[in-house]
Enzyme design. Structure first.
Site, short mmCIF file in Angstrom:
data_model
loop_
_atom_site.label_atom_id
_atom_site.label_comp_id
_atom_site.label_asym_id
_atom_site.label_seq_id
_atom_site.Cartn_x
_atom_site.Cartn_y
_atom_site.Cartn_z
N SER A 93 23.62 16.52 -25.46
CA SER A 93 24.47 16.67 -26.27
C SER A 93 24.97 17.93 -27.34
O SER A 93 23.69 17.47 -28.68
CB SER A 93 25.31 15.08 -26.94
OG SER A 93 26.67 15.57 -27.66
N TYR A 148 24.53 7.59 -31.81
CA TYR A 148 24.49 7.98 -30.73
C TYR A 148 23.83 10.03 -30.66
O TYR A 148 22.96 10.01 -30.05
CB TYR A 148 25.54 8.57 -30.30
CG TYR A 148 26.22 9.20 -28.60
CD1 TYR A 148 26.29 8.63 -27.63
CD2 TYR A 148 26.27 10.58 -28.57
CE1 TYR A 148 26.37 9.92 -26.18
CE2 TYR A 148 26.39 11.45 -27.21
CZ TYR A 148 26.56 10.76 -26.46
OH TYR A 148 26.87 11.79 -25.32
#
Length: 254
Positions: free
Chosen positions: A146, A159
């Site tokens: 990501s 995260y």
């Protein structure tokens, strides 16, 4: 798909985790459109069945297995059933992720930290341990990281840390699995899927996200699928250990 795409995966078998919707489904569909036999998986049988049906309705070869990636028996079954049906594995796309909390890191409960590490990092390692004996020479692993791995976003800091870990895992596995298997990663930017619904449900948040990109738009699952398919294909046969950032120009590194 209006644009013409190739058939780079004729005769290949591809497993995509968390592939019943969003980016995972788009990747599975793209690989299928390019000729792969695609193995769909996610936690719920109903979702798996529906996704397989959608692909079959488009004339694609698809097979579904329920797999909660943090469940050891499920991982075993995913690999074993794939090999029983198709006899080999050429491509594994590790896409499963969780973001169970928006708490600051220093207020995140230990059980939440465990879940983040277990699903976002550890499960990829354990799944590849199962898959490795069945991978063909010239096989390819694609890990979905990501942009948050480079630029942690305020509500998903921990995260982001797990996604940074995947950048390192990609490098380490590419070293370990060479020369027979290539390992690369895709780092998506903002893509409005169910997983990232917070981006789209608030118009102001969406606008800010769009303005962070140079292309003034959010990414689509298909944008991510195109990059993943490239890395998995022989067009990328001299690329390993790399991460392609597919984020519309959001800054990531020099």
């Amino acid at each position: 798909m209006a644009k013409k795409i190739g058939r780079r995966f004729e005769g290949k078998v591809a497993i995509v985790t968390a592939s019943t919707q969003g980016i995972g489904f788009a990747i599975a569909e793209r690989l299928g459109l390019e000729g792969a036999s695609v193995v769909i998986s996610s936690r719920k049988q109903k979702n798996v069945d529906e996704a397989v049906e959608k692909l079959k309705n488009k004339g694609l070869e698809a097979f579904g297995v329920v797999c909660h990636v943090s469940n050891a028996q499920h991982r075993k079954d995913l690999i074993q059933k794939t090999v029983d049906k198709y006899g080999k594995i050429d491509v594994v796309v590790s896409n499963a992720a969780a973001n169970p909390s928006v708490d600051p890191i220093l207020r995140t409960q230990e059980s939440v930290l465990d879940k983040l590490w277990e699903i976002n990092v550890k499960a990829t390692v354990l799944l590849l341990q199962e898959a490795a004996p069945h991978l063909q020479k010239g096989s390819s692993i694609v890990i979905i990281s990501s942009i948050a791995g480079y630029n942690p976003q305020p509500t998903m800091l921990m995260y982001g840390v797990t996604k940074t870990a995947l950048l390192g895992l990609t490098k380490a596995l590419s070293t370990e699995m060479a020369p027979d298997t290539r390992v690369n990663a895709v780092a998506p930017g903002f893509v409005p899927t169910n997983f990232a619904a917070f981006i789209t449900k608030d118009e102001a948040v969406r606008k800010v996200a769009e303005e962070k990109t140079l292309l003034h738009r959010l990414g689509t699952p298909e944008d991510m699928a195109a990059a993943a398919a490239f890395l998995a294909s022989d067009d990328a046969c001299y690329i390993t250990g790399e991460t392609i950032i597919v984020a519309g120009g959001i800054p990531s590194r020099l």
